[in-house]
Write a protein that holds these residues in place. Structure first.
Motif, short mmCIF file in Angstrom:
data_model
loop_
_atom_site.label_atom_id
_atom_site.label_comp_id
_atom_site.label_asym_id
_atom_site.label_seq_id
_atom_site.Cartn_x
_atom_site.Cartn_y
_atom_site.Cartn_z
N UNK A 1 -22.11 -30.23 -2.39
CA UNK A 1 -20.65 -29.52 -1.96
C UNK A 1 -20.22 -29.00 -1.23
N UNK A 2 -19.64 -29.28 -0.53
CA UNK A 2 -18.68 -28.46 0.73
C UNK A 2 -18.21 -27.05 0.12
N UNK A 3 -17.96 -26.16 0.53
CA UNK A 3 -17.83 -24.41 0.20
C UNK A 3 -16.22 -24.44 0.60
N UNK A 4 -15.59 -24.23 0.04
CA UNK A 4 -13.91 -24.31 0.67
C UNK A 4 -14.09 -23.25 1.71
N UNK A 5 -13.47 -23.67 2.61
CA UNK A 5 -13.59 -22.58 3.91
C UNK A 5 -12.02 -21.56 3.80
N UNK A 6 -12.27 -20.85 3.33
CA UNK A 6 -10.77 -19.43 3.92
C UNK A 6 -11.14 -18.92 5.16
N UNK A 7 -9.45 -19.15 4.89
CA UNK A 7 -9.48 -18.22 7.06
C UNK A 7 -8.91 -17.27 6.53
N UNK A 8 -9.00 -15.65 6.91
CA UNK A 8 -8.89 -14.79 7.34
C UNK A 8 -7.87 -15.02 8.64
N UNK A 9 -6.50 -14.25 8.58
CA UNK A 9 -5.92 -14.80 9.44
C UNK A 9 -5.14 -12.89 10.07
N UNK A 10 -4.53 -12.93 11.25
CA UNK A 10 -3.78 -12.19 11.60
C UNK A 10 -4.06 -11.29 13.12
N UNK A 11 -3.06 -10.76 13.67
CA UNK A 11 -2.85 -10.22 14.60
C UNK A 11 -3.74 -9.38 14.92
N UNK A 12 -4.46 -8.52 15.92
CA UNK A 12 -5.21 -8.02 16.01
C UNK A 12 -5.28 -6.43 15.46
N UNK A 13 -6.13 -6.01 15.32
CA UNK A 13 -5.66 -4.93 14.09
C UNK A 13 -5.74 -5.14 12.85
N UNK A 14 -5.10 -5.55 11.54
CA UNK A 14 -4.84 -6.01 10.71
C UNK A 14 -5.31 -5.84 9.82
N UNK A 15 -6.96 -5.49 9.86
CA UNK A 15 -8.22 -5.15 9.34
C UNK A 15 -9.00 -6.17 9.09
N UNK A 16 -8.73 -7.40 9.61
CA UNK A 16 -9.71 -8.65 9.41
C UNK A 16 -11.24 -8.89 9.00
N UNK A 17 -11.77 -7.74 9.81
CA UNK A 17 -13.20 -7.36 10.32
C UNK A 17 -13.85 -6.02 9.16
N UNK A 18 -13.00 -5.73 8.95
CA UNK A 18 -13.15 -4.39 7.67
C UNK A 18 -13.51 -5.34 6.16
N UNK A 19 -12.32 -6.50 5.77
CA UNK A 19 -12.10 -7.19 4.71
C UNK A 19 -13.27 -7.88 4.62
#
Length: 179
Positions: A1-19
């Motif tokens: 089973x291949x997992x769903x690839x979920x991408x987090x996008x957003x401009x710099x400093x939108x909290x992607x890494x924290x999330x």
């Protein structure tokens, strides 16, 4: 089973890494942003901002790394793999600076397809710069617009994550994935 690839996008400093870190702490599989690694490697070679001095070289390295992440995600035994930025981010940034790029960039956008895309909006209250993030808030907003244009033109439905606590953002995403 291949997992769903979920991408987090957003401009710099939108909290992607924290999330992403919050999801990781809950036991979810997450793949970190690779542009910082490319930037740090260039800095070790004496190039302060490779994206600014040689944007095509930087973007080539980034594209290669993001394609590798795409395949890495397929090997993970899980329902979901969360990825900090996707392959289309590369051409979106090139469009942002008005840089021409080879057809292979565009082809990669349509060859490697993600299952879901969550967009974190630019959020002035949490925005800050650092050694690798040099963009102003205004530039971050323009990048955000370019990212959304790129992903939607590729047929993605970019689900906007609300500006709220990290815990609420995580819950929002998980509710979207498990209705």
């Amino acid at each position: 089973m291949i997992p769903q690839r979920i991408v987090l996008i957003g401009g710099p400093g939108t909290g992607k890494t924290t999330l992403l870190n919050a999801l990781k702490s809950m036991g979810y599989h997450c793949l970190e942003e690779v542009s910082r690694q490319v930037t740090l490697a260039a800095q070790q070679e004496g190039i302060e901002q490779l994206f600014l001095t040689e944007p095509l070289l930087f973007s080539d390295k980034l594209l290669e790394s993001r394609i590798a992440q795409y395949f890495e995600a397929a090997k993970i035994k899980a329902n979901f793999v969360f990825i900090d930025r996707g392959i289309p981010d590369v051409s979106a940034y090139m469009d942002f600076i008005g840089q021409n790029y080879p057809e292979r960039f565009t082809k990669a956008n349509t060859t490697y397809v993600y299952d879901r895309v969550f967009a974190l909006p630019v959020w002035e209250e949490i925005y800050e710069t650092d050694n690798e993030r040099y963009e102003s808030l205004e530039e971050a907003q323009k990048i955000q617009k370019e990212l959304l244009n790129t992903y939607t033109s590729l047929g993605y439905d970019c689900v906007e994550v609300p500006k709220t606590s990290v815990e609420n953002r995580v819950n929002f995403i998980l509710q979207q994935l498990n209705p």
